[in-house]
Scaffold this motif. Structure first.
Motif, PDB file in Angstrom:
ATOM      1  N   TYR A  73     -28.788  62.376  27.695  1.00  0.00           N
ATOM      2  CA  TYR A  73     -28.291  63.752  27.826  1.00  0.00           C
ATOM      3  C   TYR A  73     -28.969  64.740  26.870  1.00  0.00           C
ATOM      4  CZ  TYR A  73     -25.432  67.895  27.621  1.00  0.00           C
ATOM      5  OH  TYR A  73     -25.044  69.206  27.597  1.00  0.00           O
ATOM      6  N   PRO A  74     -29.066  64.464  25.569  1.00  0.00           N
ATOM      7  CA  PRO A  74     -29.646  65.481  24.667  1.00  0.00           C
ATOM      8  C   PRO A  74     -31.055  65.919  25.086  1.00  0.00           C
ATOM      9  CG  PRO A  74     -28.540  63.785  23.395  1.00  0.00           C
ATOM     10  CD  PRO A  74     -28.593  63.291  24.815  1.00  0.00           C
ATOM     11  N   VAL A  75     -31.892  64.984  25.431  1.00  0.00           N
ATOM     12  CA  VAL A  75     -33.271  65.316  25.816  1.00  0.00           C
ATOM     13  C   VAL A  75     -33.290  66.051  27.160  1.00  0.00           C
ATOM     14  CG1 VAL A  75     -35.478  64.316  26.553  1.00  0.00           C
ATOM     15  CG2 VAL A  75     -34.323  63.464  24.492  1.00  0.00           C
ATOM     16  N   VAL A  76     -32.556  65.515  28.130  1.00  0.00           N
ATOM     17  CA  VAL A  76     -32.564  66.082  29.479  1.00  0.00           C
ATOM     18  C   VAL A  76     -31.944  67.486  29.487  1.00  0.00           C
ATOM     19  CG1 VAL A  76     -31.656  65.776  31.830  1.00  0.00           C
ATOM     20  CG2 VAL A  76     -32.592  63.825  30.585  1.00  0.00           C
ATOM     21  N   ALA A  77     -30.828  67.650  28.789  1.00  0.00           N
ATOM     22  CA  ALA A  77     -30.147  68.958  28.778  1.00  0.00           C
ATOM     23  C   ALA A  77     -30.979  70.015  28.048  1.00  0.00           C
ATOM     24  CB  ALA A  77     -28.773  68.817  28.130  1.00  0.00           C
ATOM     25  N   GLU A 136     -28.837  63.076  36.077  1.00  0.00           N
ATOM     26  CA  GLU A 136     -28.955  62.639  37.461  1.00  0.00           C
ATOM     27  C   GLU A 136     -30.292  61.929  37.652  1.00  0.00           C
ATOM     28  OE1 GLU A 136     -30.267  63.062  41.428  1.00  0.00           O
ATOM     29  OE2 GLU A 136     -31.068  64.515  40.045  1.00  0.00           O
ATOM     30  N   HIS A 137     -30.270  60.845  38.451  1.00  0.00           N
ATOM     31  CA  HIS A 137     -31.517  60.161  38.798  1.00  0.00           C
ATOM     32  C   HIS A 137     -32.137  60.835  40.021  1.00  0.00           C
ATOM     33  CE1 HIS A 137     -29.660  57.024  36.318  1.00  0.00           C
ATOM     34  NE2 HIS A 137     -30.900  56.638  36.081  1.00  0.00           N
ATOM     35  N   ILE A 138     -33.312  61.390  39.892  1.00  0.00           N
ATOM     36  CA  ILE A 138     -33.987  62.071  41.006  1.00  0.00           C
ATOM     37  C   ILE A 138     -34.252  61.054  42.110  1.00  0.00           C
ATOM     38  CG2 ILE A 138     -36.058  63.335  41.683  1.00  0.00           C
ATOM     39  CD1 ILE A 138     -36.100  64.315  38.650  1.00  0.00           C
ATOM     40  N   VAL A 139     -34.889  59.962  41.785  1.00  0.00           N
ATOM     41  CA  VAL A 139     -35.009  58.820  42.687  1.00  0.00           C
ATOM     42  C   VAL A 139     -33.918  57.840  42.261  1.00  0.00           C
ATOM     43  CG1 VAL A 139     -36.462  56.924  43.493  1.00  0.00           C
ATOM     44  CG2 VAL A 139     -37.488  59.159  42.967  1.00  0.00           C
ATOM     45  N   PRO A 140     -32.976  57.542  43.158  1.00  0.00           N
ATOM     46  CA  PRO A 140     -31.829  56.715  42.774  1.00  0.00           C
ATOM     47  C   PRO A 140     -32.247  55.334  42.248  1.00  0.00           C
ATOM     48  CG  PRO A 140     -31.494  57.695  44.950  1.00  0.00           C
ATOM     49  CD  PRO A 140     -32.912  57.976  44.565  1.00  0.00           C
ATOM     50  N   ASP A 156     -37.239  59.495  31.408  1.00  0.00           N
ATOM     51  CA  ASP A 156     -37.124  60.951  31.406  1.00  0.00           C
ATOM     52  C   ASP A 156     -37.793  61.609  32.608  1.00  0.00           C
ATOM     53  OD1 ASP A 156     -35.644  60.825  29.110  1.00  0.00           O
ATOM     54  OD2 ASP A 156     -37.300  61.384  27.776  1.00  0.00           O
ATOM     55  N   ASP A 157     -38.857  61.008  33.126  1.00  0.00           N
ATOM     56  CA  ASP A 157     -39.550  61.617  34.266  1.00  0.00           C
ATOM     57  C   ASP A 157     -38.805  61.439  35.586  1.00  0.00           C
ATOM     58  OD1 ASP A 157     -39.997  58.904  34.473  1.00  0.00           O
ATOM     59  OD2 ASP A 157     -42.102  59.101  35.000  1.00  0.00           O
ATOM     60  N   ASN A 207     -37.784  68.278  43.748  1.00  0.00           N
ATOM     61  CA  ASN A 207     -37.866  67.374  42.589  1.00  0.00           C
ATOM     62  C   ASN A 207     -38.140  68.223  41.357  1.00  0.00           C
ATOM     63  OD1 ASN A 207     -38.767  65.703  40.487  1.00  0.00           O
ATOM     64  ND2 ASN A 207     -39.632  64.215  41.907  1.00  0.00           N
ATOM     65  N   PRO A 208     -37.153  68.354  40.473  1.00  0.00           N
ATOM     66  CA  PRO A 208     -37.327  69.227  39.300  1.00  0.00           C
ATOM     67  C   PRO A 208     -38.467  68.808  38.372  1.00  0.00           C
ATOM     68  CG  PRO A 208     -35.024  68.572  39.548  1.00  0.00           C
ATOM     69  CD  PRO A 208     -35.816  67.746  40.514  1.00  0.00           C
TER      70      PRO A 208
END
Ligand SMILES: [Zn+2]
Length: 133
Positions: A5-9, A33-37, A46-47, A79-80
């Motif tokens: 969370y800290p890195v992603v947010a 959230e996982h972009i690719v499940p 992280d990617d 895809n963000p």
């Protein structure tokens, strides 16, 4: 809380990476959230992670593609980590509507139900507060 969370947010600027909802006015942290499940080929790196509000994450679920309502063709979802938000979407500020500029943008709006009446009302309030877009 998710360990990523800290890195992603921080990377997301504390906004949903799909609809750009501002996390600051919610009373619960947004979700990693996982972009690719992970049930597919996705990893918890992280990617492959994005920050998402409850609504976007709930409706995205394990989907990776949806139908573009303009062409009727199936398209990958936005895809963000790969796609540019401003190339995929724009905002009608007066109505609060998110507009899809590409097949990915339009398919993502449909799948994530980004323009429900409650979404539009919330966006108009965020805009009034200077928090959106
Ligand atoms: Zn969202």
């Amino acid at each position: 809380m998710n360990a990523h969370y800290p890195v992603v947010a921080t990377r997301a600027g504390h906004r949903c990476e799909y609809c750009r909802a501002p996390e600051a006015i919610f009373n619960f942290p947004f979700e990693v959230e996982h972009i690719v499940p992970t049930g597919s080929t996705g990893t918890s790196t992280d990617d492959n992670l994005a920050l998402a509000g409850r609504s976007c994450n709930l409706f995205k679920a394990d989907c990776r593609e949806a139908v573009d309502p303009e062409t009727g063709l199936t398209s990958p979802l936005f895809n963000p980590r790969v796609d540019d938000w401003t190339e995929s979407f724009s905002v009608d500020r007066s109505r609060g509507t998110i507009l899809g500029l590409t097949p990915k943008g339009r398919a993502t709006i449909e799948r994530l139900r980004m323009n429900t009446p409650s979404q539009l009302e919330a966006r108009r309030q965020w805009a009034r507060l200077g928090l959106f877009p």
